[in-house]
Design a protein around this motif. Sequence first.
Motif, short mmCIF file in Angstrom:
data_model
loop_
_atom_site.label_atom_id
_atom_site.label_comp_id
_atom_site.label_asym_id
_atom_site.label_seq_id
_atom_site.Cartn_x
_atom_site.Cartn_y
_atom_site.Cartn_z
N ASP A 14 7.08 17.01 -16.83
CA ASP A 14 6.72 17.50 -15.34
C ASP A 14 7.55 17.62 -14.63
O ASP A 14 6.95 15.89 -14.01
N ARG A 15 8.97 17.66 -13.70
CA ARG A 15 8.97 16.95 -11.89
C ARG A 15 8.71 18.39 -10.91
O ARG A 15 8.41 18.15 -10.31
N ASP A 16 7.89 19.12 -11.34
CA ASP A 16 7.61 20.69 -10.29
C ASP A 16 5.98 19.65 -9.76
O ASP A 16 5.13 20.48 -10.87
N PHE A 17 5.94 19.47 -8.29
CA PHE A 17 4.57 19.42 -7.96
C PHE A 17 4.51 19.85 -6.68
O PHE A 17 4.00 19.50 -5.72
N ARG A 33 10.69 9.71 -9.35
CA ARG A 33 12.66 9.82 -9.22
C ARG A 33 12.51 11.14 -9.46
O ARG A 33 11.78 11.84 -10.80
N GLY A 34 13.20 12.44 -8.48
CA GLY A 34 13.30 13.11 -8.66
C GLY A 34 12.73 14.39 -8.55
O GLY A 34 12.70 15.44 -9.23
N ALA A 35 11.09 14.07 -8.45
CA ALA A 35 10.33 15.20 -7.84
C ALA A 35 10.17 16.04 -7.33
O ALA A 35 11.01 15.65 -5.72
N THR A 36 9.78 16.97 -7.50
CA THR A 36 9.95 17.93 -6.63
C THR A 36 8.26 18.19 -5.94
O THR A 36 7.60 18.64 -6.18
N LEU A 37 8.39 17.76 -4.30
CA LEU A 37 6.74 17.61 -3.84
C LEU A 37 6.92 18.18 -2.41
O LEU A 37 6.32 18.03 -1.19
N ALA A 43 -1.24 12.31 3.04
CA ALA A 43 -1.77 12.06 3.96
C ALA A 43 -2.60 10.91 3.93
O ALA A 43 -3.61 11.41 2.74
N GLU A 44 -3.29 9.60 3.91
CA GLU A 44 -3.45 8.60 3.28
C GLU A 44 -3.35 8.48 2.05
O GLU A 44 -4.01 6.95 1.72
N ALA A 45 -2.55 8.58 1.43
CA ALA A 45 -2.32 8.36 -0.37
C ALA A 45 -1.10 7.11 0.06
O ALA A 45 -0.47 6.94 0.87
N ASP A 46 -1.45 5.72 -1.00
CA ASP A 46 -1.42 4.02 -1.42
C ASP A 46 -0.17 4.75 -2.11
O ASP A 46 0.25 5.41 -3.41
N LEU A 47 1.31 4.87 -1.79
CA LEU A 47 2.59 4.93 -2.07
C LEU A 47 3.81 3.78 -1.94
O LEU A 47 4.60 4.12 -1.94
N HIS A 48 2.75 2.43 -1.35
CA HIS A 48 3.06 1.30 -1.27
C HIS A 48 4.13 1.07 -2.10
O HIS A 48 4.23 1.15 -3.56
N GLY A 49 5.37 0.94 -2.50
CA GLY A 49 6.25 0.07 -3.35
C GLY A 49 6.77 1.56 -4.77
O GLY A 49 7.64 1.74 -5.60
N THR A 50 6.22 3.01 -3.87
CA THR A 50 7.13 4.08 -5.50
C THR A 50 8.06 3.65 -4.92
O THR A 50 8.56 4.49 -3.53
N LEU A 57 10.99 15.46 -0.50
CA LEU A 57 10.74 15.57 0.55
C LEU A 57 9.84 16.26 1.46
O LEU A 57 9.52 16.62 2.77
N THR A 58 10.89 17.75 1.55
CA THR A 58 10.79 19.25 1.71
C THR A 58 9.50 19.38 2.84
O THR A 58 8.90 19.70 1.59
N GLY A 59 9.37 19.00 3.74
CA GLY A 59 8.19 19.56 4.08
C GLY A 59 6.86 18.91 4.21
O GLY A 59 5.57 19.85 4.02
#
Length: 64
Positions: A14-17, A33-37, A43-50, A57-59
């Motif tokens: 699944d890539r649609d989030f 990679r390639g996910a639709t977000l 907000a406040e999520a830990d994305l270090h190195g993701t 990442l629109t919006g």
Amino acid sequence: MEAKELLQRYAAGDRDFHAVELRGERLPEVDLRGATLKRAILAEADLHGTDLVGADLTGVNLAH
């Protein structure tokens, strides 16, 4: 949605989030990679190195 569920769905192909809420979740050094977000709340999520190469990442809310 919790990070664990998102990662399970991503691993299953699944890539649609679209508009998912992951406020404050921990997602360090994961492959999204390639996910639709579009309009996701990260907000406040830990994305270090993701890896978000090719992710939509629109919006996205990346506050804090």
